[in-house]
Write a protein that holds these residues in place. Structure first.
Motif, PDB file in Angstrom:
ATOM      1  N   UNK A 243      -2.018 -50.829  85.104  1.00 15.95           N
ATOM      2  CA  UNK A 243      -1.021 -50.962  83.788  1.00 15.95           C
ATOM      3  C   UNK A 243      -1.543 -51.678  82.698  1.00 15.95           C
ATOM      4  N   UNK A 244      -0.918 -51.634  81.616  1.00 15.10           N
ATOM      5  CA  UNK A 244      -1.435 -52.651  80.475  1.00 15.10           C
ATOM      6  C   UNK A 244      -2.341 -51.581  79.449  1.00 15.10           C
ATOM      7  N   UNK A 245      -2.741 -52.426  78.397  1.00 18.89           N
ATOM      8  CA  UNK A 245      -3.529 -51.905  77.351  1.00 18.89           C
ATOM      9  C   UNK A 245      -4.563 -51.167  77.450  1.00 18.89           C
ATOM     10  N   UNK A 246      -5.721 -51.653  78.557  1.00 18.21           N
ATOM     11  CA  UNK A 246      -6.835 -51.221  78.748  1.00 18.21           C
ATOM     12  C   UNK A 246      -6.494 -49.755  79.239  1.00 18.21           C
ATOM     13  N   UNK A 247      -5.489 -49.601  80.107  1.00 14.73           N
ATOM     14  CA  UNK A 247      -5.329 -48.027  80.727  1.00 14.73           C
ATOM     15  C   UNK A 247      -4.736 -47.307  79.591  1.00 14.73           C
ATOM     16  N   UNK A 248      -4.000 -47.739  78.743  1.00 13.14           N
ATOM     17  CA  UNK A 248      -3.328 -47.109  77.484  1.00 13.14           C
ATOM     18  C   UNK A 248      -4.398 -46.593  76.549  1.00 13.14           C
ATOM     19  N   UNK A 249      -5.442 -47.439  76.413  1.00 14.66           N
ATOM     20  CA  UNK A 249      -6.555 -47.082  75.586  1.00 14.66           C
ATOM     21  C   UNK A 249      -7.287 -45.865  76.081  1.00 14.66           C
ATOM     22  N   UNK A 250      -7.673 -46.013  77.488  1.00 13.33           N
ATOM     23  CA  UNK A 250      -8.435 -44.931  78.141  1.00 13.33           C
ATOM     24  C   UNK A 250      -7.436 -43.756  77.987  1.00 13.33           C
ATOM     25  N   UNK A 251      -6.127 -43.696  78.251  1.00 16.23           N
ATOM     26  CA  UNK A 251      -5.286 -42.720  78.533  1.00 16.23           C
ATOM     27  C   UNK A 251      -5.372 -41.620  77.233  1.00 16.23           C
ATOM     28  N   UNK A 252      -4.937 -42.675  76.189  1.00 18.49           N
ATOM     29  CA  UNK A 252      -4.697 -41.889  74.956  1.00 18.49           C
ATOM     30  C   UNK A 252      -6.228 -41.471  74.230  1.00 18.49           C
ATOM     31  N   UNK A 253      -7.156 -42.106  74.181  1.00 17.31           N
ATOM     32  CA  UNK A 253      -8.642 -41.666  73.900  1.00 17.31           C
ATOM     33  C   UNK A 253      -8.843 -40.261  74.701  1.00 17.31           C
ATOM     34  N   UNK A 254      -8.562 -40.332  75.792  1.00 19.65           N
ATOM     35  CA  UNK A 254      -8.928 -39.077  76.604  1.00 19.65           C
ATOM     36  C   UNK A 254      -7.965 -37.975  76.352  1.00 19.65           C
ATOM     37  N   UNK A 255      -6.619 -38.219  75.981  1.00 17.82           N
ATOM     38  CA  UNK A 255      -5.890 -36.969  75.202  1.00 17.82           C
ATOM     39  C   UNK A 255      -6.059 -36.580  74.110  1.00 17.82           C
TER      40      UNK A 255
END
Ligand code: 2M8
Ligand code: MG
Ligand code: MG
Length: 280
Positions: free
Chosen positions: A259-271
């Motif tokens: 959870x949290x902003x690192x995962x958010x960052x990875x997910x949104x950059x990938x999409x």
């Protein structure tokens, strides 16, 4: 592209409430002229400064879908007014605030009745002090005061040694036109249809204004399910995939273990990069 995102344990770190680790993806979203709509259990006064710091002009959803806040600079200002349907305009000070359900007073009265009816001790924010909320959440006293400044929904704890079944509580709530949903640390009692209903109105407004839009949703908890199910790209952060076991959206779900902003960052950059590839 419109990104609908939960805050606690999704865009914000569970303990520090920081979104710094998501900066790269937020910048990339801005460069792509994307939109960012925070969708949280938090109150208007908690979300207002955060919304400003994030630097997007889009609306945001407060108190688990209890209200839609439309900043004056938002391009959705005109469109949302009739899309929100039965919603009432409750304030137009700095921003327009559309209420999607019952008042806080009704919800708090409901919590007391549900507790009496089920015999389960339920402790809501209205019966806690700022210091209590600070202890439970790690928020500063000032932020705890803002978290208690509620307009639409009541976070609460079940004060029993053995956790009771949720059904009697849910039934007692339903009888009163209320719903209970589990957030991160707290349960939430609300007199509206949750994050999903608010996001659905907003998707209609964005579609009306911009034509076809790609919608992305990110969340980590049961109260996020209702809006993750109606976006094109649902992203669930954390080891809780079973939340989606009965969902029609489970096939398109993207799940990141943390959870949290690192995962958010990875997910949104990938999409975003997949989208760019598709355009080329
Ligand atoms: C509460 O919400 C979180 C989010 O899911 C929870 O249930 O744990 C809300 O009261 C919110 O206003 C507050 O900022 C947050 C702090 O952790 O807790
Ligand atoms: Mg969360
Ligand atoms: Mg939340």
């Amino acid at each position: 592209i419109v990104v609908f995102t939960d805050l606690d344990s999704t865009l914000l770190d569970t303990n520090t409430y920081s979104w710094a680790a998501a900066r790269a993806a937020l910048d990339a979203l801005k460069r792509a002229h994307g939109h960012l709509v925070p969708v949280s259990s938090k109150t208007l006064v908690e979300m207002e400064p955060l919304h400003e710091a994030l630097g997007f002009t889009d609306p945001y959803v407060v108190e688990n879908g209890g209200g839609i806040v439309v900043p004056p600079e938002s391009r959705l200002k005109e469109t949302i007014s009739f899309i929100a349907g039965s919603a009432g305009l409750v304030s137009e000070q700095r921003a327009s605030v559309w209420a999607l359900g019952k008042s806080y007073e009704e919800v708090v009265a409901g919590l007391r009745e549900i507790s009496e009816e089920t015999g389960v001790r339920l402790l809501g924010f209205s019966s806690m002090s700022d210091a209590d909320v600070t202890c439970l959440t790690g928020l500063s006293l000032n932020d705890a005061r803002k978290a208690r400044a509620r307009q639409f929904s009541e976070p609460f704890l079940i004060i029993e040694d053995v956790l009771p079944e949720a059904e009697p509580m849910e039934a007692a709530a339903a009888k009163r036109g209320l719903t209970v949903v589990k957030g991160g640390r707290f349960w939430h009692l609300m007199g509206h249809n949750g994050k999903g209903a608010a996001v659905s109105s907003l998707i209609r407004a964005y579609t009306q204004l911009f034509g076809q839009v790609l919608t992305i949703g990110l969340g980590d908890s049961p109260n996020d399910l209702s809006f993750l199910e109606i976006v094109d790209v649902p992203v669930l952060l954390g080891m809780n995939r079973r939340l989606f076991r009965h969902s029609e959206s489970s096939g398109k779900l993207r799940n990141y273990p943390r959870t949290g902003p690192e995962a958010w960052n990875q997910a949104v950059l990938e999409i975003l990069s997949e989208e760019q590839e598709e355009l080329q």
